[in-house]
Design an enzyme around this catalytic site. Sequence first.
Site, short mmCIF file in Angstrom:
data_model
loop_
_atom_site.label_atom_id
_atom_site.label_comp_id
_atom_site.label_asym_id
_atom_site.label_seq_id
_atom_site.Cartn_x
_atom_site.Cartn_y
_atom_site.Cartn_z
N TYR A 251 47.58 52.83 48.41
CA TYR A 251 48.17 51.65 47.76
C TYR A 251 47.60 51.48 46.35
O TYR A 251 48.33 51.29 45.37
CB TYR A 251 47.90 50.40 48.61
CG TYR A 251 48.03 49.09 47.89
CD1 TYR A 251 49.28 48.56 47.57
CD2 TYR A 251 46.91 48.36 47.51
CE1 TYR A 251 49.40 47.35 46.90
CE2 TYR A 251 47.02 47.15 46.84
CZ TYR A 251 48.27 46.65 46.53
OH TYR A 251 48.38 45.46 45.86
N1 LIG Z 1 47.62 40.73 48.91
C1 LIG Z 1 46.75 40.72 47.94
O1 LIG Z 1 45.61 40.24 48.10
C2 LIG Z 1 47.13 41.28 46.60
C3 LIG Z 1 46.18 41.33 45.62
C4 LIG Z 1 46.56 41.76 44.36
C5 LIG Z 1 47.89 42.13 44.11
N2 LIG Z 1 48.81 42.11 45.10
C6 LIG Z 1 50.22 42.47 44.77
O2 LIG Z 1 50.92 41.28 44.48
C7 LIG Z 1 52.32 41.52 44.59
C8 LIG Z 1 53.06 40.35 45.18
O3 LIG Z 1 52.39 39.85 46.31
P1 LIG Z 1 53.13 38.88 47.36
O4 LIG Z 1 52.10 38.47 48.34
O5 LIG Z 1 53.96 37.87 46.65
O6 LIG Z 1 54.11 39.97 48.02
P2 LIG Z 1 54.97 39.88 49.36
O7 LIG Z 1 55.10 38.48 49.84
O8 LIG Z 1 54.44 40.93 50.30
O9 LIG Z 1 56.41 40.33 48.81
C9 LIG Z 1 56.77 41.62 48.54
C10 LIG Z 1 58.29 41.66 48.54
O10 LIG Z 1 58.71 43.01 48.24
C11 LIG Z 1 59.92 43.20 48.96
N3 LIG Z 1 60.29 44.58 49.19
C12 LIG Z 1 59.61 45.51 49.91
N4 LIG Z 1 60.32 46.65 49.97
C13 LIG Z 1 61.46 46.43 49.28
C14 LIG Z 1 62.60 47.24 48.99
N5 LIG Z 1 62.70 48.50 49.43
N6 LIG Z 1 63.60 46.72 48.26
C15 LIG Z 1 63.53 45.45 47.80
N7 LIG Z 1 62.48 44.62 48.04
C16 LIG Z 1 61.46 45.12 48.77
C17 LIG Z 1 59.66 42.51 50.30
O11 LIG Z 1 60.88 42.23 50.89
P3 LIG Z 1 61.17 42.36 52.49
O12 LIG Z 1 61.12 40.96 53.02
O13 LIG Z 1 62.55 42.91 52.51
O14 LIG Z 1 60.13 43.27 53.07
C18 LIG Z 1 58.91 41.26 49.88
O15 LIG Z 1 59.76 40.17 49.70
C19 LIG Z 1 52.46 42.82 45.36
O16 LIG Z 1 52.87 43.81 44.43
C20 LIG Z 1 51.06 43.12 45.84
O17 LIG Z 1 50.84 44.50 45.85
C21 LIG Z 1 48.46 41.69 46.35
#
Ligand SMILES: NC(=O)c1ccc[n+]([C@@H]2O[C@H](COP(=O)([O-])OP(=O)(O)OC[C@H]3O[C@@H](n4cnc5c(N)ncnc54)[C@H](OP(=O)(O)O)[C@@H]3O)[C@@H](O)[C@H]2O)c1
Length: 212
Positions: free
Chosen positions: A126
């Site tokens: 990742y």
């Molecule tokens: N978690 C952490 O602590 C952390 C830390 C730093 C950065 N980040 C980054 O922050 C960002 C946003 O985080 P978040 O928590 O708001 O993310 P999230 O809630 O997991 O949302 C990700 C979205 O991407 C969509 N997605 C996945 N595959 C897809 C596809 N093939 N086509 C279209 N849409 C698709 C998902 O839709 P579905 O509902 O269809 O799956 C989901 O709505 C991410 O890039 C993550 O890597 C996370």
Amino acid sequence: MEVVIAGGHGKIAMLLHPMLKEKGHSVKGLIRKEEQADDLRKAGAEPVLVDIEKEDDISEYVGQADAVVFAAGAGPGSGKERKWSVDRDGAIKLIEAAKKNGIERYVMISAMGLETPRGDEVFQVYQQAKAQADEALRNSGLNYVIVKPGRLTNDAGTGKVKLAEKLDRGEIPREDVARVIAEILDKDSIKNVEFDLLSGESNINKALLDFV
Ligand SMILES: NC(=O)c1ccc[n+]([C@@H]2O[C@H](COP(=O)([O-])OP(=O)(O)OC[C@H]3O[C@@H](n4cnc5c(N)ncnc54)[C@H](OP(=O)(O)O)[C@@H]3O)[C@@H](O)[C@H]2O)c1
């Protein structure tokens, strides 16, 4: 301003839509599940149905806009393959679509600490996938901002952050990340920069303007 958000039903994206609407912008959210469309409409965004893993060229779905935001992610339950196909390749497809459609501004939700990958194998993939997406954006010729938050929480935002080129590990509510992105989109002077982002003591506007 017209803004297109990939990962339109993501947790940060769903917080960002009403913030952008309130500022008078119009927002489109790219989603792959039709049942999420009403949630977007309620949050003030127009849903566009596209699976960014299945389509090679997403430019016709992105359409015309002033800025794009990459807020998609394969998520914690996914395996290595989807880290490459969503976290890296999805972000790169959005770069290609922006270039093709003449959209100059791109805000990437990245993550802090990518230069020293840690954790299990899937988490390391990742981090590599996110790092490669960031590198593609730096080299794209687009006007970019790479936002690198620490661990995301669902706590209520405080409006107070700390941002710098490099920070020690920490966390930040998704709501504050969304607020930072909304403010970035309002400030043309913030471009071709990247920064780590955590909860802190500075008002978001001040932190952004002090940084650039
Ligand atoms: N978690 C952490 O602590 C952390 C830390 C730093 C950065 N980040 C980054 O922050 C960002 C946003 O985080 P978040 O928590 O708001 O993310 P999230 O809630 O997991 O949302 C990700 C979205 O991407 C969509 N997605 C996945 N595959 C897809 C596809 N093939 N086509 C279209 N849409 C698709 C998902 O839709 P579905 O509902 O269809 O799956 C989901 O709505 C991410 O890039 C993550 O890597 C996370």
